[in-house]
Design an enzyme around this catalytic site. Structure first.
Site, mmCIF file in Angstrom:
data_model
loop_
_atom_site.group_PDB
_atom_site.id
_atom_site.type_symbol
_atom_site.label_atom_id
_atom_site.label_comp_id
_atom_site.label_asym_id
_atom_site.label_seq_id
_atom_site.Cartn_x
_atom_site.Cartn_y
_atom_site.Cartn_z
ATOM 1 C CG ASP A 89 -1.655 1.247 1.461
ATOM 2 O OD1 ASP A 89 -2.382 1.660 0.540
ATOM 3 O OD2 ASP A 89 -1.513 1.844 2.543
ATOM 4 C CG ASP B 56 -1.473 7.798 0.705
ATOM 5 O OD1 ASP B 56 -0.689 8.756 0.688
ATOM 6 O OD2 ASP B 56 -2.207 7.504 -0.262
ATOM 7 C CB SER C 265 -7.372 3.693 -2.216
ATOM 8 O OG SER C 265 -7.602 2.385 -1.737
ATOM 9 C CE LYS D 135 -5.391 -1.006 -1.185
ATOM 10 N NZ LYS D 135 -4.207 -0.325 -0.594
ATOM 11 C CG ASP E 257 -1.620 2.388 6.623
ATOM 12 O OD1 ASP E 257 -1.996 3.411 7.236
ATOM 13 O OD2 ASP E 257 -1.902 2.171 5.438
#
Length: 227
Positions: A16, A18, A110, A141, A166
């Site tokens: 991922d 961010d 995303s 997601k 995260d």
């Protein structure tokens, strides 16, 4: 990090963006709080759930009746592209990613592609050969589509991938995809309740590749030496 991850080799790592390889939370929170205030919405509730999902999903969930969801989401994205002050790499992420074989890792986010590229640049992180973004999948997601697409692009089974996440939405997507999950806790003020192994950053381990190219995490000793 558990002993299971120490011993296992993975075909690829899927990251991922961010909160996982870079920290953009301060920027995102500022922009989303301004949007919430403009529309008379509860900013705290939006900030609690918006991380890890596509902007259009969050706008659709909270926007007042009559709002053009796509236009609002696009405006938020433009604001995020323009505001990069405070976007930084998670400690150790840059050398960690730079040390991986290019065909063995991907970023799965995303964020729209334009925003993803902007933030990777702002954080000083490499752009992977495989970058799966919001516009690349129909279902964002917590659906597993994005991670499955990344595994296909790399030509590896998703069951042989280690997904670095995260946020709850991303963790749920990784679980639904059928991959092994590791959680990065650098941006969480409190330890995230999760059954998966948690690491704070990328400075306490490195990666070794065997003769087949499989990637194994190796922890560093207290003096920075391999155990």
């Amino acid at each position: 990090m558990t002993a299971v991850l120490h011993r296992r080799g993975f075909a690829a790592f899927l990251f991922d963006m961010d909160g996982t390889i870079l920290d953009s939370i301060a920027v995102a929170n500022r922009i989303w709080a301004r949007w919430a205030e403009r529309h008379g919405l509860d900013a705290a509730e939006i900030l609690r759930v918006m991380h890890g999902v596509q902007a259009v999903q969050t706008v659709r969930r909270f926007a007042p009746a009559g709002i053009n969801v796509e236009e609002e989401a696009a405006a938020i994205t433009e604001a995020e592209v323009a505001e990069t002050a405070g976007v930084v790499a998670i400690p150790g992420a840059a050398p960690f990613l730079q040390g991986l074989p290019p065909e063995r890792w991907a970023v799965v986010t995303s964020a729209p592609r334009r925003l993803a590229l902007r933030r990777l640049w702002a954080a000083g992180l490499p752009v992977p050969a495989v970058l799966v973004c919001a516009e690349d999948v129909k279902n964002g997601k917590p659906a597993p589509d994005c991670f499955l697409a990344a595994a296909r692009a790399l030509g590896v089974p998703i069951s042989d991938c280690l997904i670095w996440e995260d946020a709850p939405a991303g963790i749920a997507a990784a679980e639904a995809a059928g991959a092994t999950v590791i959680v990065v806790g650098a941006t969480h003020p409190r330890r995230l309740e999760t059954p998966h192994p948690v690491v704070q950053d990328y400075v306490s381990f490195h990666v070794e590749a065997d003769s087949t190219g499989a990637l194994t995490l190796v922890a560093l000793g207290q003096e920075g030496k391999r155990p």
